[in-house]
Design a protein around this motif. Structure first.
Motif, PDB file in Angstrom:
ATOM      1  N   ARG A 272       0.870  -1.183   0.000  1.00  9.88           N
ATOM      2  CA  ARG A 272       0.000   0.000   0.000  1.00  9.88           C
ATOM      3  C   ARG A 272       0.909   1.237   0.000  1.00  9.88           C
ATOM      4  NH1 ARG A 272      -1.757  -3.057   4.147  1.00  9.88           N
ATOM      5  NH2 ARG A 272      -1.120  -1.532   5.705  1.00  9.88           N
ATOM      6  N   PRO A 273       0.363   2.405  -0.310  1.00  7.23           N
ATOM      7  CA  PRO A 273       1.199   3.609  -0.296  1.00  7.23           C
ATOM      8  C   PRO A 273       1.769   3.862   1.107  1.00  7.23           C
ATOM      9  CG  PRO A 273      -0.924   4.033  -1.339  1.00  7.23           C
ATOM     10  CD  PRO A 273      -1.017   2.670  -0.737  1.00  7.23           C
ATOM     11  N   SER A 274       2.994   4.412   1.155  1.00  2.00           N
ATOM     12  CA  SER A 274       3.626   4.703   2.447  1.00  2.00           C
ATOM     13  C   SER A 274       4.595   5.865   2.295  1.00  2.00           C
ATOM     14  CB  SER A 274       4.387   3.467   2.939  1.00  2.00           C
ATOM     15  OG  SER A 274       5.150   3.790   4.085  1.00  2.00           O
ATOM     16  N   VAL A 275       4.767   6.616   3.368  1.00  2.00           N
ATOM     17  CA  VAL A 275       5.784   7.670   3.352  1.00  2.00           C
ATOM     18  C   VAL A 275       7.192   7.069   3.381  1.00  2.00           C
ATOM     19  CG1 VAL A 275       4.382   9.504   4.384  1.00  2.00           C
ATOM     20  CG2 VAL A 275       5.652   7.927   5.881  1.00  2.00           C
ATOM     21  N   ALA A 276       7.287   5.805   3.745  1.00  2.00           N
ATOM     22  CA  ALA A 276       8.600   5.141   3.825  1.00  2.00           C
ATOM     23  C   ALA A 276       8.991   4.625   2.450  1.00  2.00           C
ATOM     24  CB  ALA A 276       8.537   4.007   4.853  1.00  2.00           C
ATOM     25  N   GLU A 277       9.440   5.522   1.579  1.00  2.00           N
ATOM     26  CA  GLU A 277       9.642   5.128   0.185  1.00  2.00           C
ATOM     27  C   GLU A 277      10.802   4.147   0.013  1.00  2.00           C
ATOM     28  OE1 GLU A 277      10.323   8.598  -2.222  1.00  2.00           O
ATOM     29  OE2 GLU A 277      12.298   8.969  -1.369  1.00  2.00           O
ATOM     30  N   GLY A 278      11.713   4.092   0.980  1.00  2.00           N
ATOM     31  CA  GLY A 278      12.847   3.166   0.875  1.00  2.00           C
ATOM     32  C   GLY A 278      12.499   1.734   1.240  1.00  2.00           C
ATOM     33  N   LEU A 279      11.272   1.502   1.740  1.00  2.00           N
ATOM     34  CA  LEU A 279      10.931   0.154   2.235  1.00  2.00           C
ATOM     35  C   LEU A 279       9.866  -0.514   1.372  1.00  2.00           C
ATOM     36  CD1 LEU A 279      10.892   0.774   6.115  1.00  2.00           C
ATOM     37  CD2 LEU A 279      12.811   0.208   4.625  1.00  2.00           C
TER      38      LEU A 279
END
Ligand SMILES: Cc1ncc(COP(=O)(O)O)c(C=O)c1O
Ligand SMILES: [Zn+2]
Length: 361
Positions: A272-279
């Motif tokens: 799902r979308p997340s602010v944690a783009e590196g994960l």
């Protein structure tokens, strides 16, 4: 795939095809044998990760001064811990230790064009180190990668190609590029070796912490830390290793799902979308090893939701620690664990790359 020391996959196949990015059985390459850790061989006059050059299988190749990051005591609503400031690396993320190690290997092999897939930081790091090495680079990134990271890539003369779709689809598009040598950091064993040096620095700075809480996408830093402490144990220098805790965003948590299901290998998830783009890694290359380390060290895995990540991000900034949201995932996870202050959390990426995210919270 190239290297200056012999390679083998986990199934024991030797790495004769040195330009292949993985073994024909599908597994990643590993170094056949690594030098035994020897504290007397630390080059103490060198203030970078290359103080451990004698313990690494590759010669000092390209360096921009990576490693040598501070360890500072921090107190936040999520708990007290020691923060290893990996975001102070030359390109603003912990990737630089690994990139320096594997770009040196690529240059030895005479690679003309490096192609790699990245969620942003690895690409920014590869772009800088290939520039320093005089090698051209083309980085494949997912749609939506932050503009600052794209700016970092092009500012040092590398190209980027934006791909719609999942992180895995970005990797596939990159590997279809006929022009270059595929240099995905997640696969390269030299990259992991660079990350071992983070463990060795922590040991020099504070001994063996009780626990480490680390963000995990592919698990590159997590495994580097685990293997680094394992090397100290194998050399008889320490008597135990830290408990290893993986932190993931619940929006994309294949390791957390496998751990709670008792599986030995993660299954791909639908993110799902997340602010944690590196994960946004749906199926980590070395996911089985990540799970094995968690179990062997009596560690754990925590999946945190978006409000908890945003709160940790804000709390870090309020304490003067400007990191990107991906890095805040580990601090949010710490808040769910009662580990005590002798816990190290690597803060992996610079908040200067993601100032807009803080303006929102
Ligand atoms: C800032 C930051 N932290 C953590 C990670 C996760 O690292 P890994 O994929 O090595 O587990 C990434 C990955 O890109 C990242 O950019
Ligand atoms: Zn194999």
């Amino acid at each position: 795939m190239t290297a200056t020391a012999p390679l083998r996959c986990a199934d024991g196949h030797p790495g004769h095809e040195r330009l292949d990015w993985r073994c024909r059985c599908g597994r990643p390459w590993e170094y056949d044998a690594l030098p035994v850790f020897d504290a007397a061989a630390i080059e103490t006059s060198t203030w970078s990760m290359w103080r451990y050059a004698a313990m690494l299988p590759m010669p000092v190749g390209v360096t921009l001064g990576e490693g040598g990051t501070p360890l500072v005591d921090v107190e936040l609503p999520e708990g007290r811990f020691r923060a290893k400031l990996e975001f102070l690396a030359p390109t603003g993320s912990y990737k630089d230790r690994g990139t320096a190690a594997y770009v040196g290997e690529m240059r030895v092999a005479g690679a003309g064009l490096a192609v790699a897939d990245s969620s942003g930081n690895a690409g920014a790091s590869l772009a800088a180190y290939t520039a320093a090495a005089g090698v051209k680079a083309r980085i494949y990134v997912p749609e939506g990668t932050s503009a600052v990271k794209l700016g970092q890539i092009s500012a040092v003369g590398a190209e980027f190609v934006t791909v719609a779709g999942s992180r895995s689809e970005v990797g596939e598009a990159c590997r279809r590029d006929p022009a270059g040598i595929y240099s995905g950091h997640s696969w390269h064993p030299a990259y992991l070796c660079g990350q071992l040096t983070c463990a060795w620095e922590i040991w020099e700075q504070c001994g063996v912490p009780t626990a480490i809480v680390c963000p995990v996408g592919q698990g590159g830093l997590f495994l580097g830390l685990a293997r680094g402490f394992a090397a100290l144990l194998a050399a008889g220098i320490v008597g135990r290793v830290p408990r290893m805790f993986a932190a993931q965003a619940s929006a994309c948590a294949p390791v957390a799902a496998a751990f709670s299901a008792g599986r030995s290998d993660p299954e791909p998830v639908s993110p799902r979308p997340s602010v944690a783009e590196g994960l946004r890694t749906v199926a980590p290359v070395r996911g089985a090893e990540v799970l094995a380390v968690i179990r062997a060290t009596n560690g754990g895995v925590v999946a945190v939701d978006e409000p908890a990540i945003e709160a940790a991000h804000r709390h870090l900034a309020d304490a003067g620690l400007l990191v990107e949201p991906t890095s805040a995932v580990a601090v949010a996870a710490l808040g769910c664990l009662r580990l005590g202050e002798d816990t190290v959390v690597p803060l992996t990426g610079s908040g200067l790359k993601a100032l807009a995210a803080l303006a929102d919270c």
